[in-house]
Scaffold this motif. Sequence first.
Motif, PDB file in Angstrom:
ATOM      1  N   PRO A   1      36.785  40.522  37.800  1.00 33.89           N
ATOM      2  CA  PRO A   1      37.407  38.609  37.857  1.00 33.89           C
ATOM      3  C   PRO A   1      37.413  37.438  36.307  1.00 33.89           C
ATOM      4  CG  PRO A   1      35.258  39.196  38.989  1.00 33.89           C
ATOM      5  CD  PRO A   1      35.743  40.793  38.365  1.00 33.89           C
ATOM      6  N   GLU A   2      37.188  38.025  35.399  1.00 36.69           N
ATOM      7  CA  GLU A   2      37.806  37.500  34.406  1.00 36.69           C
ATOM      8  C   GLU A   2      38.818  37.599  33.728  1.00 36.69           C
ATOM      9  OE1 GLU A   2      34.835  35.520  33.229  1.00 36.69           O
ATOM     10  OE2 GLU A   2      33.618  35.848  35.174  1.00 36.69           O
ATOM     11  N   MET A   3      39.700  38.773  34.180  1.00 35.03           N
ATOM     12  CA  MET A   3      41.137  38.677  34.171  1.00 35.03           C
ATOM     13  C   MET A   3      42.178  37.666  34.599  1.00 35.03           C
ATOM     14  SD  MET A   3      40.747  42.021  32.213  1.00 35.03           S
ATOM     15  CE  MET A   3      42.431  42.594  32.176  1.00 35.03           C
ATOM     16  N   ASP A   4      43.480  37.649  34.311  1.00 39.32           N
ATOM     17  CA  ASP A   4      44.467  37.251  35.350  1.00 39.32           C
ATOM     18  C   ASP A   4      44.520  38.390  35.869  1.00 39.32           C
ATOM     19  OD1 ASP A   4      46.384  36.953  36.181  1.00 39.32           O
ATOM     20  OD2 ASP A   4      47.226  35.398  34.511  1.00 39.32           O
ATOM     21  N   LEU A   5      44.682  38.288  37.076  1.00 41.00           N
ATOM     22  CA  LEU A   5      44.760  39.239  37.611  1.00 41.00           C
ATOM     23  C   LEU A   5      46.027  39.829  38.109  1.00 41.00           C
ATOM     24  CD1 LEU A   5      43.597  40.813  40.377  1.00 41.00           C
ATOM     25  CD2 LEU A   5      44.985  39.200  41.970  1.00 41.00           C
ATOM     26  N   ALA A   6      47.202  38.968  37.703  1.00 36.95           N
ATOM     27  CA  ALA A   6      48.902  39.526  37.835  1.00 36.95           C
ATOM     28  C   ALA A   6      49.089  39.962  36.188  1.00 36.95           C
ATOM     29  CB  ALA A   6      49.949  38.008  37.524  1.00 36.95           C
ATOM     30  N   LYS A   7      48.185  40.030  35.450  1.00 38.30           N
ATOM     31  CA  LYS A   7      48.288  40.526  33.644  1.00 38.30           C
ATOM     32  C   LYS A   7      47.041  42.159  34.760  1.00 38.30           C
ATOM     33  CE  LYS A   7      49.875  36.289  31.882  1.00 38.30           C
ATOM     34  NZ  LYS A   7      49.529  35.725  30.041  1.00 38.30           N
TER      35      LYS A   7
ATOM     36  N   ASN B   1      46.105  45.729  34.644  1.00 40.51           N
ATOM     37  CA  ASN B   1      47.142  46.505  34.440  1.00 40.51           C
ATOM     38  C   ASN B   1      46.787  47.916  36.382  1.00 40.51           C
ATOM     39  OD1 ASN B   1      47.398  50.320  34.407  1.00 40.51           O
ATOM     40  ND2 ASN B   1      47.437  49.583  31.955  1.00 40.51           N
ATOM     41  N   SER B   2      47.485  47.843  36.420  1.00 41.94           N
ATOM     42  CA  SER B   2      47.554  48.649  37.594  1.00 41.94           C
ATOM     43  C   SER B   2      46.797  49.496  38.027  1.00 41.94           C
ATOM     44  CB  SER B   2      48.870  49.168  38.345  1.00 41.94           C
ATOM     45  OG  SER B   2      49.679  50.132  37.536  1.00 41.94           O
ATOM     46  N   GLU B   3      46.506  50.869  36.811  1.00 36.35           N
ATOM     47  CA  GLU B   3      45.544  51.916  36.208  1.00 36.35           C
ATOM     48  C   GLU B   3      43.861  50.875  37.163  1.00 36.35           C
ATOM     49  OE1 GLU B   3      45.890  55.504  35.500  1.00 36.35           O
ATOM     50  OE2 GLU B   3      48.043  54.918  36.130  1.00 36.35           O
ATOM     51  N   TYR B   4      43.693  49.730  36.374  1.00 36.76           N
ATOM     52  CA  TYR B   4      42.214  49.290  36.802  1.00 36.76           C
ATOM     53  C   TYR B   4      42.206  49.278  37.907  1.00 36.76           C
ATOM     54  CZ  TYR B   4      38.597  46.988  35.146  1.00 36.76           C
ATOM     55  OH  TYR B   4      36.858  46.202  35.721  1.00 36.76           O
ATOM     56  N   LEU B   5      43.522  48.275  38.431  1.00 39.48           N
ATOM     57  CA  LEU B   5      42.997  48.478  40.095  1.00 39.48           C
ATOM     58  C   LEU B   5      43.093  49.124  40.689  1.00 39.48           C
ATOM     59  CD1 LEU B   5      45.446  45.133  39.737  1.00 39.48           C
ATOM     60  CD2 LEU B   5      43.041  44.988  39.305  1.00 39.48           C
ATOM     61  N   ILE B   6      43.458  50.680  40.103  1.00 35.59           N
ATOM     62  CA  ILE B   6      43.869  51.529  41.706  1.00 35.59           C
ATOM     63  C   ILE B   6      42.282  53.149  41.594  1.00 35.59           C
ATOM     64  CG2 ILE B   6      45.883  51.025  42.158  1.00 35.59           C
ATOM     65  CD1 ILE B   6      46.209  53.470  40.938  1.00 35.59           C
ATOM     66  N   TRP B   7      41.418  52.636  40.022  1.00 30.98           N
ATOM     67  CA  TRP B   7      40.767  53.893  39.917  1.00 30.98           C
ATOM     68  C   TRP B   7      39.211  52.618  39.553  1.00 30.98           C
ATOM     69  CZ3 TRP B   7      41.327  58.339  40.036  1.00 30.98           C
ATOM     70  CH2 TRP B   7      42.319  59.265  39.795  1.00 30.98           C
ATOM     71  N   SER B   8      39.303  51.663  38.854  1.00 25.50           N
ATOM     72  CA  SER B   8      38.244  51.484  38.842  1.00 25.50           C
ATOM     73  C   SER B   8      37.218  51.148  39.100  1.00 25.50           C
ATOM     74  CB  SER B   8      38.271  50.184  37.530  1.00 25.50           C
ATOM     75  OG  SER B   8      37.596  49.446  37.336  1.00 25.50           O
ATOM     76  N   ARG B   9      36.004  51.334  39.415  1.00 30.12           N
ATOM     77  CA  ARG B   9      34.747  51.192  40.572  1.00 30.12           C
ATOM     78  C   ARG B   9      33.342  50.137  39.716  1.00 30.12           C
ATOM     79  NH1 ARG B   9      35.500  56.793  42.254  1.00 30.12           N
ATOM     80  NH2 ARG B   9      35.855  56.549  44.618  1.00 30.12           N
ATOM     81  N   ASN B  10      33.798  49.740  38.116  1.00 26.86           N
ATOM     82  CA  ASN B  10      33.126  48.879  37.348  1.00 26.86           C
ATOM     83  C   ASN B  10      32.849  47.518  38.734  1.00 26.86           C
ATOM     84  OD1 ASN B  10      33.633  50.214  35.295  1.00 26.86           O
ATOM     85  ND2 ASN B  10      34.960  49.029  34.248  1.00 26.86           N
ATOM     86  N   PHE B  11      33.692  46.606  39.184  1.00 30.53           N
ATOM     87  CA  PHE B  11      33.559  45.391  39.765  1.00 30.53           C
ATOM     88  C   PHE B  11      32.589  45.987  41.452  1.00 30.53           C
ATOM     89  CE2 PHE B  11      34.812  43.014  43.692  1.00 30.53           C
ATOM     90  CZ  PHE B  11      34.032  42.320  43.249  1.00 30.53           C
ATOM     91  N   ILE B  12      33.338  47.104  42.275  1.00 28.84           N
ATOM     92  CA  ILE B  12      31.896  47.713  43.800  1.00 28.84           C
ATOM     93  C   ILE B  12      31.008  47.609  42.941  1.00 28.84           C
ATOM     94  CG2 ILE B  12      32.498  49.619  43.052  1.00 28.84           C
ATOM     95  CD1 ILE B  12      32.161  46.591  45.972  1.00 28.84           C
ATOM     96  N   LYS B  13      30.926  48.343  42.113  1.00 27.44           N
ATOM     97  CA  LYS B  13      29.117  48.638  41.055  1.00 27.44           C
ATOM     98  C   LYS B  13      28.935  48.166  40.842  1.00 27.44           C
ATOM     99  CE  LYS B  13      30.350  53.432  39.359  1.00 27.44           C
ATOM    100  NZ  LYS B  13      30.365  54.576  38.317  1.00 27.44           N
ATOM    101  N   GLN B  14      28.728  46.596  40.438  1.00 28.79           N
ATOM    102  CA  GLN B  14      28.214  45.714  39.395  1.00 28.79           C
ATOM    103  C   GLN B  14      28.058  44.631  40.287  1.00 28.79           C
ATOM    104  OE1 GLN B  14      30.779  44.217  36.832  1.00 28.79           O
ATOM    105  NE2 GLN B  14      30.102  45.871  35.494  1.00 28.79           N
TER     106      GLN B  14
ATOM    107  N   VAL C   1      32.923  35.674  45.205  1.00 31.29           N
ATOM    108  CA  VAL C   1      33.354  36.110  44.079  1.00 31.29           C
ATOM    109  C   VAL C   1      34.815  34.973  44.552  1.00 31.29           C
ATOM    110  CG1 VAL C   1      34.899  37.603  42.650  1.00 31.29           C
ATOM    111  CG2 VAL C   1      32.366  37.990  44.044  1.00 31.29           C
ATOM    112  N   ALA C   2      34.627  34.048  42.901  1.00 25.98           N
ATOM    113  CA  ALA C   2      35.640  32.833  43.004  1.00 25.98           C
ATOM    114  C   ALA C   2      36.683  33.109  42.608  1.00 25.98           C
ATOM    115  CB  ALA C   2      35.172  31.841  42.283  1.00 25.98           C
ATOM    116  N   PRO C   3      37.842  32.940  42.966  1.00 27.20           N
ATOM    117  CA  PRO C   3      38.461  31.853  43.297  1.00 27.20           C
ATOM    118  C   PRO C   3      38.902  32.692  44.792  1.00 27.20           C
ATOM    119  CG  PRO C   3      40.386  32.405  42.294  1.00 27.20           C
ATOM    120  CD  PRO C   3      39.480  33.359  42.452  1.00 27.20           C
ATOM    121  N   TYR C   4      38.671  33.783  45.795  1.00 24.49           N
ATOM    122  CA  TYR C   4      38.712  34.035  46.796  1.00 24.49           C
ATOM    123  C   TYR C   4      37.989  34.247  47.877  1.00 24.49           C
ATOM    124  CZ  TYR C   4      41.785  36.635  43.699  1.00 24.49           C
ATOM    125  OH  TYR C   4      41.958  36.750  42.285  1.00 24.49           O
ATOM    126  N   LYS C   5      38.983  33.292  49.160  1.00 26.08           N
ATOM    127  CA  LYS C   5      37.829  33.184  50.488  1.00 26.08           C
ATOM    128  C   LYS C   5      36.603  34.430  50.822  1.00 26.08           C
ATOM    129  CE  LYS C   5      39.018  32.503  55.372  1.00 26.08           C
ATOM    130  NZ  LYS C   5      40.352  32.405  56.399  1.00 26.08           N
TER     131      LYS C   5
END
Length: 259
Positions: free
Chosen positions: A139-145, A147-160, A180-184
């Motif tokens: 959530p602290e990073m620009d989604l568009a920037k 790394n796709s590896e993070y988006l498809i592999w990392s469990r950091n967000f869901i664990k926290q 979790v902002a800014p999403y509906k």
Amino acid sequence: MKRFVLSDSHGGYRAIRQCLERCGFNQEQDQLFFIGDVVDGWSETKESIALLLTIPNLIYLLGNHDQWALQYYTGNFFSVADENDAELDMWLVQGGAATLKSYGLKEGIPAEHLQFLLNAKSYHVTPDNILLVHAGFDPEMDLAKTNSEYLIWSRNFIKQHYQAYHKLKRNPFSKEELRVAPYKEIYLGHTPTISFEKKQTLPLTMGNVILMDTGAAFTGRLSVMDMDTKEVWQSDQLIHLYPDEPGRNGISWRELRSA
């Protein structure tokens, strides 16, 4: 147009069919968001992708197993053999062998199916600000920037996020709102709900975050949700739909029953 979301079928074509039939999915009118990992595990990856290719209003996101399959079928596992042998072996053990068998070692993946995976998005945001991503995001990073590896592999967000959800759940008097902002809303796959709570066999809603992977690759069921009404339909357990196959369990249901 109704909007439906599902995730992580892992070669379970029969489960996809059941979910779409049970939710009354109108193939010509409704929209389907699939949050990745249609491949690897059960025996019908080929049939699964063939079915998804017939849905006009489909948004398909890239999963980590989809990426593994792409690495194999585009030859990237073999570009630096010494470094990639271990990852190739891991993919085969984690369901990749079933994908190879589904397509056939001699025949290989059809060009249309390969292009389907190549066209998969790393994330999607709907016009009404709903985020869909396979594994998670920062959530602290620009989604568009990101790394796709993070988006498809990392469990950091869901664990926290689960830790925060579990803490609030233990305090029924808390007035804190878990959002979790800014999403509906945010829809994720990748991490089975049963890995957090063994009895959580339905999608897990934690504030505005919804975890859709209900363990179809293992002993669970495939789930589909109406994004607007939140109604959920499920397939049969995939160990029963494929009783002679191990899936990603290492042993088939029939073998387990006779042991």
